[in-house]
Design an enzyme around this catalytic site. Structure first.
Site, PDB file in Angstrom:
ATOM      1  N   ALA A 180       0.962  -1.154   0.013  1.00  0.00           N
ATOM      2  CA  ALA A 180       0.001  -0.061   0.045  1.00  0.00           C
ATOM      3  C   ALA A 180       0.893   1.116   0.120  1.00  0.00           C
ATOM      4  O   ALA A 180       1.181   1.657   1.081  1.00  0.00           O
ATOM      5  CB  ALA A 180      -1.019  -0.086   1.311  1.00  0.00           C
ATOM      6  N   CYS A 181       1.205   1.784  -1.193  1.00  0.00           N
ATOM      7  CA  CYS A 181       1.748   2.928  -1.058  1.00  0.00           C
ATOM      8  C   CYS A 181       0.839   4.308  -1.913  1.00  0.00           C
ATOM      9  O   CYS A 181      -0.194   3.808  -2.627  1.00  0.00           O
ATOM     10  CB  CYS A 181       3.188   3.103  -2.302  1.00  0.00           C
ATOM     11  SG  CYS A 181       4.312   1.811  -1.685  1.00  0.00           S
ATOM     12  N   THR A 182       1.426   5.566  -1.771  1.00  0.00           N
ATOM     13  CA  THR A 182       0.288   6.550  -2.319  1.00  0.00           C
ATOM     14  C   THR A 182       1.254   7.501  -2.761  1.00  0.00           C
ATOM     15  O   THR A 182       2.153   7.936  -2.060  1.00  0.00           O
ATOM     16  CB  THR A 182      -0.595   7.007  -0.937  1.00  0.00           C
ATOM     17  OG1 THR A 182      -1.427   6.134  -0.255  1.00  0.00           O
ATOM     18  CG2 THR A 182      -1.561   8.093  -1.616  1.00  0.00           C
ATOM     19  N   ARG A 215      -7.647   4.727  -0.084  1.00  0.00           N
ATOM     20  CA  ARG A 215      -6.603   5.880   0.227  1.00  0.00           C
ATOM     21  C   ARG A 215      -6.506   7.051  -0.904  1.00  0.00           C
ATOM     22  O   ARG A 215      -6.284   8.052  -0.875  1.00  0.00           O
ATOM     23  CB  ARG A 215      -5.201   5.322   0.226  1.00  0.00           C
ATOM     24  CG  ARG A 215      -5.028   4.711   1.676  1.00  0.00           C
ATOM     25  CD  ARG A 215      -3.835   3.891   1.634  1.00  0.00           C
ATOM     26  NE  ARG A 215      -3.724   2.712   0.826  1.00  0.00           N
ATOM     27  CZ  ARG A 215      -2.926   2.574  -0.178  1.00  0.00           C
ATOM     28  NH1 ARG A 215      -2.376   3.551  -0.679  1.00  0.00           N
ATOM     29  NH2 ARG A 215      -2.932   1.410  -0.726  1.00  0.00           N
TER      30      ARG A 215
END
Length: 374
Positions: free
Chosen positions: A38-40, A242
């Site tokens: 999970a990266c943003t 997100r």
């Protein structure tokens, strides 16, 4: 204070409508691929030429990140066998590595920023006679060769090579998509889906997370835009949620100096206010350190965040495992051809603060992860 029946009814309808749309979005998300690492990433477009790109790096273990200074004039090869691209870097860059086998994030001397994020749906083209490039060099190739997003899109859309993936040191497949932004605020997303390169190019593509593919991320987000972020926003750590939060927050930031807070900002400058604002957004969409969800092993803690001030060419690093944010003004680095490669060692819980440009030390460059091409 009293509320009229009409106002109360409008509020109730708004909440019901938000809940209905949220349910639709959640139903869509539930039918998509499992959650990936999970990266943003989010790009802030301000006034007075201020452009700031933030990203979070969420991963399931310590990926032993270090910062590296790569000067212009470095001879490169694509680490994918005999038929691999070869080039000499046109621009120097400051990068954050993953496992010291590839470039995960970085900014070059022209203010071009590259961010690699996980995408489980990635399917790369099979080798077909074109030169092959190891995925570990994908972001570095962009930083080495291009000053603007438009240059990168024009060159990569011709598909001069095939990207070849391999297993990372932790055994996970390197399934990634690439986001690029420049000092003008232009942006592009590069994905390989079903063996085909898909590019989304334009200033409107400010936010990227992980699964699903980018076109589906945009479709899901349209539900939340219709609801309105001041009414309701999804709160989980899923990529689609997100995306919705980051998209609302990055666009809700003030686009000029905010009198109520500017006196608390270093040097009282709008540029520094923008950096602080983007850092706040990235923290707001981060996953707490050590957070584990039973049954969702791929929701990972945020290990670090970067914020790139593309107007002033300053790279900020915000570690989730240490108490301080520090920064590197690229103007204080020697990026000229012939300058040495330098490294700032971050492993083992080291703590830095303030400007750290003078603390980089000469080092042999790491070896980019090679791949075998059949």
């Amino acid at each position: 204070m009293t509320t009229s029946p009409r106002a109360s009814s409008r509020f109730t309808l708004s909440i019901r409508r938000a809940a209905a749309l949220a349910g639709t979005a959640l139903a869509l998300a539930a039918g998509l691929a499992p959650v990936a690492e999970a990266c943003t990433r989010a790009v802030y477009l301000g006034s007075a030429g201020v452009v700031v790109t933030g990203r979070s790096m969420d991963w399931s273990e310590d990926m032993r990140t270090n910062l590296w200074v790569f000067p212009a004039g470095m001879a490169r090869e694509g680490a994918a066998g005999a038929n691999t691209p070869k080039w000499v870097s046109r621009y120097g860059s400051l990068i954050a590595s993953g496992y010291d086998v590839g470039t995960a994030d970085g900014m070059n001397e022209k203010g071009l920023v590259a961010n690699l994020l996980y995408l489980a749906e990635s399917q790369y083209a099979r080798p077909d006679g074109r030169p092959a490039l190891s995925i570990s060099l994908w972001a570095q190739y962009v930083l080495d060769n291009f000053a603007t997003v438009n240059e990168a899109v024009e060159a990569l859309s011709r598909e001069p090579f095939v990207v070849v993936t391999a297993a990372l040191p932790n055994g996970r497949a390197a399934q990634l998509h690439l986001a690029v932004s420049d000092a003008s605020g232009d942006s592009a997303i590069f994905e390989y889906l079903g063996g085909k390169l898909v590019i989304h190019h334009g200033r409107q593509y400010q936010v990227m997370t992980n699964s699903p593919s980018y076109d589906q991320q945009l479709a899901l987000n349209s539900y939340w835009e219709d609801v309105g972020g001041t009414v309701f926003l999804p709160g989980t750590f899923r990529a689609a949620d997100r995306f919705a939060r980051a998209s609302f927050l990055i666009k809700a930031l003030p686009s000029k100096a905010e009198p109520a807070i500017i006196t608390a900002v270093p040097d009282h400058t709008y540029d520094n206010q923008a950096v602080g604002s983007v850092a706040s957004v990235m923290r707001a969409v981060s996953v707490p350190l050590g957070f584990i969800t039973p049954g969702e092993p791929n929701i990972a803690s945020t290990l670090w965040r970067t914020v790139s001030d593309q107007k002033n060419r300053v790279f900020f690093f915000d570690s989730a495992t240490s108490p301080n944010t520090f920064w590197v003004p690229l103007a204080e680095l020697d990026l000229k051809p012939g300058a040495p490669v330098k490294k700032l060692d971050l492993t083992g819980g080291k703590v830095y603060s303030g400007s750290v440009a003078a603390r980089f030390e000469k080092a042999e460059p790491f070896t980019f992860l090679p791949v075998k091409v059949d």
